[in-house]
Design a protein around this motif. Structure first.
Motif, mmCIF file in Angstrom:
data_model
loop_
_atom_site.group_PDB
_atom_site.id
_atom_site.type_symbol
_atom_site.label_atom_id
_atom_site.label_comp_id
_atom_site.label_asym_id
_atom_site.label_seq_id
_atom_site.Cartn_x
_atom_site.Cartn_y
_atom_site.Cartn_z
ATOM 1 N N LEU A 10 0.864 -1.170 0.000
ATOM 2 C CA LEU A 10 0.000 0.000 0.000
ATOM 3 C C LEU A 10 0.905 1.225 0.000
ATOM 4 O O LEU A 10 2.045 1.159 0.463
ATOM 5 C CB LEU A 10 -0.877 0.056 1.258
ATOM 6 N N GLY A 16 -13.526 4.121 2.152
ATOM 7 C CA GLY A 16 -12.955 4.733 0.965
ATOM 8 C C GLY A 16 -12.741 6.220 1.169
ATOM 9 O O GLY A 16 -13.495 6.874 1.895
ATOM 10 N N PHE A 29 -8.305 4.663 -5.669
ATOM 11 C CA PHE A 29 -8.073 3.493 -4.803
ATOM 12 C C PHE A 29 -7.634 3.886 -3.389
ATOM 13 O O PHE A 29 -6.989 3.104 -2.687
ATOM 14 C CB PHE A 29 -7.058 2.522 -5.415
ATOM 15 N N ALA A 47 -4.291 1.836 -2.440
ATOM 16 C CA ALA A 47 -4.087 0.468 -2.916
ATOM 17 C C ALA A 47 -3.751 0.500 -4.405
ATOM 18 O O ALA A 47 -3.835 1.542 -5.057
ATOM 19 C CB ALA A 47 -5.342 -0.353 -2.665
ATOM 20 N N GLU A 106 -8.945 -1.311 -7.315
ATOM 21 C CA GLU A 106 -10.213 -1.226 -6.589
ATOM 22 C C GLU A 106 -10.429 -2.481 -5.741
ATOM 23 O O GLU A 106 -10.860 -2.407 -4.595
ATOM 24 C CB GLU A 106 -11.375 -1.037 -7.575
ATOM 25 N N LYS A 160 -8.213 -2.367 -2.695
ATOM 26 C CA LYS A 160 -8.773 -1.391 -1.752
ATOM 27 C C LYS A 160 -9.916 -2.017 -0.964
ATOM 28 O O LYS A 160 -9.944 -1.966 0.270
ATOM 29 C CB LYS A 160 -9.265 -0.148 -2.484
#
Length: 144
Positions: free
Chosen positions: A34, A84, A93, A108, A111, A114
């Motif tokens: 990440l 989010g 993301f 991330a 998607e 994430k």
């Protein structure tokens, strides 16, 4: 001087007491890259994350062994929300992890990644948050 440099650069090592004996190098619940925003200097850095036993650890390298030292750790029981954050920081993301006093932002690679991280961290928050015990319930009707 080195500790001051680490503090200024947002790379101060966590206190080993924060690990609570968690063997982060063995059978983690989730791992992956990440991009994380620095704590002091708000630059974005790619880090390897390990979620295990209610702790979210991060490292510079993806190879994590018994001798590895985390660059940081967050006890997820102190977290209130994970959601989010693409609209908040205007990055694709992105998601955020919030405690009472701080919000951390992560990005991330996709998607799906994430959503997987949000689900894993969210599940860990629920599993490790302190729940009310029977002894803590106050019966206000008992005095009548």
């Amino acid at each position: 001087m080195a500790s001051l440099w680490r503090a200024v650069m947002g790379e101060s090592p966590p206190n080993p007491d924060d690990y609570d004996g968690v063997e982060y190098w063995s059978n983690p619940e989730r791992t992956g890259w990440l991009t994380k925003q620095g704590e002091y200097i708000k630059t974005w850095r790619r880090r390897w994350f390990v979620l295990k036993q209610g702790k979210l650890f991060w490292f510079k390298e993806a190879i994590v062994t018994r001798g590895s030292r985390p660059r940081g750790v967050v006890p997820v029981a102190t977290c209130l929300t994970v959601k989010g954050a693409e609209d908040v920081i205007n990055k694709q993301f992105a998601f955020e992890l919030s405690t009472r006093s701080d919000t951390m932002y992560f990005i991330a690679d996709s998607e799906k990644e994430k959503e997987d991280w949000i689900n894993s961290i969210g599940r860990s928050i629920v599993q490790h948050s302190r729940s009310i015990t029977v002894n803590e319930i106050v019966d206000y009707d008992s005095n009548r």
